[in-house]
Scaffold this motif. Structure first.
Motif, PDB file in Angstrom:
ATOM      1  N   LEU A  34      54.491 -27.939   0.208  1.00 32.98           N
ATOM      2  CA  LEU A  34      55.749 -27.536   0.824  1.00 32.98           C
ATOM      3  C   LEU A  34      55.792 -27.939   2.251  1.00 32.98           C
ATOM      4  O   LEU A  34      55.050 -27.610   3.118  1.00 32.98           O
ATOM      5  CB  LEU A  34      55.713 -25.816   0.951  1.00 32.98           C
ATOM      6  N   VAL A  35      57.094 -28.151   2.696  1.00 38.77           N
ATOM      7  CA  VAL A  35      57.288 -28.712   3.928  1.00 38.77           C
ATOM      8  C   VAL A  35      57.092 -27.625   4.891  1.00 38.77           C
ATOM      9  O   VAL A  35      56.473 -27.508   5.995  1.00 38.77           O
ATOM     10  CB  VAL A  35      58.805 -29.212   4.305  1.00 38.77           C
ATOM     11  N   GLY A  36      57.744 -26.332   4.466  1.00 38.13           N
ATOM     12  CA  GLY A  36      57.800 -25.047   5.316  1.00 38.13           C
ATOM     13  C   GLY A  36      56.377 -24.541   5.687  1.00 38.13           C
ATOM     14  O   GLY A  36      56.164 -24.183   6.866  1.00 38.13           O
ATOM     15  N   TYR A  37      55.624 -24.684   4.802  1.00 36.52           N
ATOM     16  CA  TYR A  37      54.275 -24.158   4.951  1.00 36.52           C
ATOM     17  C   TYR A  37      53.650 -25.047   5.709  1.00 36.52           C
ATOM     18  O   TYR A  37      52.862 -24.636   6.678  1.00 36.52           O
ATOM     19  CB  TYR A  37      53.395 -24.228   3.488  1.00 36.52           C
ATOM     20  N   ASN A  38      53.778 -26.530   5.612  1.00 34.03           N
ATOM     21  CA  ASN A  38      52.956 -27.349   6.692  1.00 34.03           C
ATOM     22  C   ASN A  38      53.431 -27.145   7.915  1.00 34.03           C
ATOM     23  O   ASN A  38      52.764 -27.373   8.865  1.00 34.03           O
ATOM     24  CB  ASN A  38      52.859 -28.736   5.867  1.00 34.03           C
ATOM     25  N   ALA A  39      54.886 -27.134   8.051  1.00 30.66           N
ATOM     26  CA  ALA A  39      55.159 -27.119   9.354  1.00 30.66           C
ATOM     27  C   ALA A  39      55.040 -26.145  10.109  1.00 30.66           C
ATOM     28  O   ALA A  39      54.524 -25.916  11.252  1.00 30.66           O
ATOM     29  CB  ALA A  39      56.889 -27.094   9.368  1.00 30.66           C
ATOM     30  N   ARG A  40      54.810 -24.745   9.297  1.00 38.62           N
ATOM     31  CA  ARG A  40      54.275 -23.521   9.969  1.00 38.62           C
ATOM     32  C   ARG A  40      52.958 -23.445  10.680  1.00 38.62           C
ATOM     33  O   ARG A  40      52.654 -23.108  11.678  1.00 38.62           O
ATOM     34  CB  ARG A  40      54.512 -22.530   8.918  1.00 38.62           C
ATOM     35  N   TRP A  43      52.638 -25.635  13.586  1.00 39.19           N
ATOM     36  CA  TRP A  43      53.291 -24.925  14.513  1.00 39.19           C
ATOM     37  C   TRP A  43      52.340 -23.603  15.122  1.00 39.19           C
ATOM     38  O   TRP A  43      52.608 -23.463  16.250  1.00 39.19           O
ATOM     39  CB  TRP A  43      54.718 -24.299  13.958  1.00 39.19           C
ATOM     40  N   LEU A 159      60.854 -34.474  10.970  1.00 41.11           N
ATOM     41  CA  LEU A 159      61.140 -33.244  11.165  1.00 41.11           C
ATOM     42  C   LEU A 159      62.724 -33.142  11.699  1.00 41.11           C
ATOM     43  O   LEU A 159      63.216 -31.938  11.299  1.00 41.11           O
ATOM     44  CB  LEU A 159      60.061 -32.601  12.091  1.00 41.11           C
ATOM     45  N   ILE A 162      65.313 -32.596   9.076  1.00 37.30           N
ATOM     46  CA  ILE A 162      65.562 -31.466   8.621  1.00 37.30           C
ATOM     47  C   ILE A 162      66.538 -30.616   9.410  1.00 37.30           C
ATOM     48  O   ILE A 162      67.309 -29.990   8.577  1.00 37.30           O
ATOM     49  CB  ILE A 162      64.104 -30.667   8.384  1.00 37.30           C
ATOM     50  N   TYR A 163      66.405 -30.489  10.505  1.00 31.99           N
ATOM     51  CA  TYR A 163      67.316 -29.649  11.232  1.00 31.99           C
ATOM     52  C   TYR A 163      68.314 -30.352  12.102  1.00 31.99           C
ATOM     53  O   TYR A 163      69.414 -29.456  12.481  1.00 31.99           O
ATOM     54  CB  TYR A 163      66.436 -28.884  12.276  1.00 31.99           C
TER      55      TYR A 163
END
Length: 164
Positions: A34-40, A43, A159, A162-163
């Motif tokens: 998951l992108v969110g998991y890895n980004a978190r 981070w 990244l 994405i935003y």
């Protein structure tokens, strides 16, 4: 004939008799996809180091972002800061007041819009953000040291897709 497991063995000498200790590592394949998991996870590492390095400057992440934007965009308005940082105006009001009370920024009339106020760094704010930006560049270099320069640039671009 008894089955092989019924052989008499000493618990001290037979390493196969006791169950192997369970690994502390869990199966995280779904999360790691998951992108969110890895980004978190990334981070969490960077933000912890960021907090430590910015403590001497008395800056949180949002303070740093506002000051950096003002360093590179003198006279930016609160609206521009809110749009760029994706924060709500009421949250920025207290932040600006705090930075102003620390003597880091000042408000001046906007040259093109009589209703707007431009935000500018004071000389103290300029010195502080210059030093803080150098510290952040260094910590980012350290935090991403396992990446090549090209990989780091690619990661940032991906990244941003994405935003932005």
């Amino acid at each position: 004939m008894p089955p092989p497991s019924a052989k008499k063995t000493s618990a001290k000498t037979d390493t196969t008799a006791a169950p192997s200790p369970r690994s502390d590592r869990l199966d995280a394949r779904v999360l790691e996809g998951l992108v969110g998991y890895n980004a978190r996870r990334a981070w969490l590492i960077v933000s912890t180091v960021f907090a430590d390095r910015m403590a001497p400057y008395g800056l949180k992440q949002i303070d740093f972002s506002v000051l950096s934007l003002l360093a590179h965009n003198p006279g930016a308005t609160s609206r521009q800061l809110c749009n760029t940082l994706d924060i709500l105006p009421p949250n920025l009001v207290s932040l600006v007041a705090a930075l102003d009370s620390r003597g880091l920024i000042e408000r001046r009339p906007h040259p093109h819009d009589g209703r707007a106020v431009g935000l500018h760094l004071t000389p103290t704010g300029e010195t502080l953000i210059r030093e803080a930006e150098q510290a952040v560049v260094q910590l980012e270099t350290e935090a991403s040291s396992r990446l090549s320069t090209r990989e780091r640039e690619t990661l940032i671009k991906l990244l941003q897709k994405i935003y932005l």
